[in-house]
Design a protein around this motif. Structure first.
Motif, PDB file in Angstrom:
ATOM      1  N   VAL A  85       0.809  -1.213   0.000  1.00 53.39           N
ATOM      2  CA  VAL A  85       0.000   0.000   0.000  1.00 53.39           C
ATOM      3  C   VAL A  85       0.847   1.270   0.000  1.00 53.39           C
ATOM      4  O   VAL A  85       0.692   2.148  -0.840  1.00 53.39           O
ATOM      5  N   ASN A  86       1.775   1.352   0.975  1.00 58.46           N
ATOM      6  CA  ASN A  86       2.597   2.559   1.068  1.00 58.46           C
ATOM      7  C   ASN A  86       3.663   2.566  -0.018  1.00 58.46           C
ATOM      8  O   ASN A  86       4.081   1.514  -0.505  1.00 58.46           O
ATOM      9  N   ARG A  87       4.113   3.775  -0.362  1.00 55.39           N
ATOM     10  CA  ARG A  87       5.071   3.896  -1.458  1.00 55.39           C
ATOM     11  C   ARG A  87       6.473   4.146  -0.893  1.00 55.39           C
ATOM     12  O   ARG A  87       6.668   4.942   0.014  1.00 55.39           O
ATOM     13  N   TYR A  88       7.443   3.428  -1.457  1.00 55.61           N
ATOM     14  CA  TYR A  88       8.828   3.521  -1.011  1.00 55.61           C
ATOM     15  C   TYR A  88       9.691   3.983  -2.181  1.00 55.61           C
ATOM     16  O   TYR A  88       9.697   3.338  -3.230  1.00 55.61           O
ATOM     17  N   THR A  89      10.394   5.088  -1.986  1.00 57.46           N
ATOM     18  CA  THR A  89      11.281   5.597  -3.033  1.00 57.46           C
ATOM     19  C   THR A  89      12.708   5.522  -2.508  1.00 57.46           C
ATOM     20  O   THR A  89      12.991   6.042  -1.425  1.00 57.46           O
ATOM     21  N   LEU A  90      13.578   4.868  -3.257  1.00 58.01           N
ATOM     22  CA  LEU A  90      14.990   4.767  -2.848  1.00 58.01           C
ATOM     23  C   LEU A  90      15.850   5.614  -3.781  1.00 58.01           C
ATOM     24  O   LEU A  90      15.956   5.323  -4.974  1.00 58.01           O
ATOM     25  N   LEU A  91      16.442   6.665  -3.220  1.00 62.78           N
ATOM     26  CA  LEU A  91      17.407   7.474  -3.962  1.00 62.78           C
ATOM     27  C   LEU A  91      18.788   6.988  -3.530  1.00 62.78           C
ATOM     28  O   LEU A  91      19.161   7.105  -2.364  1.00 62.78           O
ATOM     29  N   PHE A  92      19.511   6.410  -4.474  1.00 61.93           N
ATOM     30  CA  PHE A  92      20.760   5.731  -4.133  1.00 61.93           C
ATOM     31  C   PHE A  92      21.926   6.363  -4.893  1.00 61.93           C
ATOM     32  O   PHE A  92      22.051   6.203  -6.098  1.00 61.93           O
TER      33      PHE A  92
END
Ligand SMILES: Cc1cc2nc3c(=O)[nH]c(=O)nc-3n(C[C@H](O)[C@H](O)[C@H](O)COP(=O)(O)OP(=O)(O)OC[C@H]3O[C@@H](n4cnc5c(N)ncnc54)[C@H](O)[C@@H]3O)c2cc1C
Length: 229
Positions: A133-140
Motif C-alpha cells: 500500500v505505502n510507497r517507497y522511493t529509494l534514492l541511491f
C-alpha cells in the motif's frame, strides 16, 4: 531479542563494485535482529583493540548474516577485513542499533550513499513483501551502481517501490540520474512534507540532507538516520 556474542566465521565474499565486497558470515548462534540493525566486529590490529560497526545487508537468516563493505584507504579495520578468506574468524556482538522501520508504515523516502545501501538491502525485501500500500522511493547515490541486479529485481516485483540510482561516475550510455543525492531532493520531494525519510551514509551527506529537509519544514521525528562516521 538476545545478544549473540562469540566468533563469526567467514563463509565467503564476492565483489559488488570496485573496492566493494559483499561478505557472508556465520554467527555462533541463530541471530535475531531487526532489519536496519548492525553487528559490532572487533580485532587486534597493531597491538590495539579495534571495534567497528557493520549494518546487516540482508534480512535475518538463522546463523548466516551478510555485510557490504568498502575498503577505506588507510583504514585499519576495513583493510584487515579485506585480507580475510573463507574460514577466518572475527569476534562479534549483535544486534545493535535503532535504524529500523518506524511504525505505522507510511510513504517513505530512503536515501543511501555508497555502502550506506547495506541496511536497506535488509529492510526492503521483507517490508515490500507485506506492504503493498505505502510507497517507497529509494534514492541511491554511488560512484557505481552497486547491487543493480538485486535492486532492479525488487523494483520490477513491487510497483510501490521506486528505484532512483544517481551515479557520480556513470558508465557510457547511462541515461539515469547523475551527481549527488542532494541535487535531486527538490525535484523528488516537490511539495510533499508527509514522508518519513530514512538516511544512511557518511556524515557529510546525512547532515546536509537533514539540514535541507528541516529548512523545508520536515519535523526531526520524520528523519531517521544512520551515520557511518
Ligand atoms: C552504525 C554503523 C554502521 C556501519 N555500517 C557499515 C557498513 O555496512 N559498511 C561499511 O563499509 N562501513 C560501515 N560502517 C563504517 C565502519 O564501521 C568503519 O568505520 C569502516 O569500515 C572504516 O573502518 P576503518 O578502521 O578501516 O577506518 P577508520 O579509521 O575507522 O575510518 C577512516 C575514515 O573512513 C571514513 N569511512 C568510514 N566508513 C566508510 C565507508 N563505509 N565508506 C567510505 N568511507 C568511510 C571515515 O569518515 C573515516 O574518516 C558503519 C559505521 C557505523 C557507525
Amino acid at each position: 531479542m538476545g545478544l549473540v556474542e562469540g566468533e563469526a566465521t567467514l563463509i565467503g565474499w564476492r565483489e559488488v563494485g570496485p573496492g566493494v565486497r559483499h561478505f557472508v558470515f556465520e554467527a555462533p548462534a541463530p541471530l535475531e535482529f531487526l532489519p536496519g540493525q548492525f553487528v559490532s566486529f572487533s580485532g587486534e590490529i597493531g597491538g590495539r583493540k579495534v571495534t567497528r560497526a557493520y549494518s546487516f545487508a540482508a534480512p535475518p537468516a538463522g546463523e548466516r548474516f551478510e555485510l557490504c563493505l568498502n575498503r577505506v584507504e588507510g583504514g585499519p579495520f576495513s583493510s584487515y577485513l579485506f585480507t580475510l578468506e573463507a574460514g577466518a574468524r572475527v569476534p562479534m556482538k549483535a544486534p545493535y542499533g535503532a535504524f529500523t522501520w518506524r511504525e505505522p508504515a507510511s510513504d517513505s523516502l530512503l536515501i543511501a550513499t555508497g555502502t550506506g545501501i547495506a541496511p536497506f538491502l535488509a529492510m526492503l525485501p521483507p517490508r515490500l513483501a507485506k506492504d503493498t500500500v505505502n510507497r517507497y522511493t529509494l534514492l541511491f547515490g554511488a560512484r557505481h551502481f552497486l547491487y543493480r541486479e538485486e535492486l532492479e529485481r525488487l523494483a520490477r516485483g513491487h510497483e510501490n517501490f521506486r528505484l532512483l540510482p544517481t551515479l557520480t561516475r556513470p558508465p557510457a550510455g547511462w541515461t539515469g540520474l547523475t551527481g549527488h543525492v542532494q541535487a535531486h531532493l527538490a525535484d523528488l520531494a516537490g511539495s510533499r512534507r508527509d514522508w518519513i525519510v530514512y538516511l544512511c551514509g557518511l556524515k557529510a551527506m546525512v547532515d546536509d540532507v537533514r539540514r535541507i529537509l528541516k529548512e523545508w519544514g520536515f519535523d526531526r521525528r520524520q528523519i531517521v538516520y544512520e551515520k557511518y562516521d
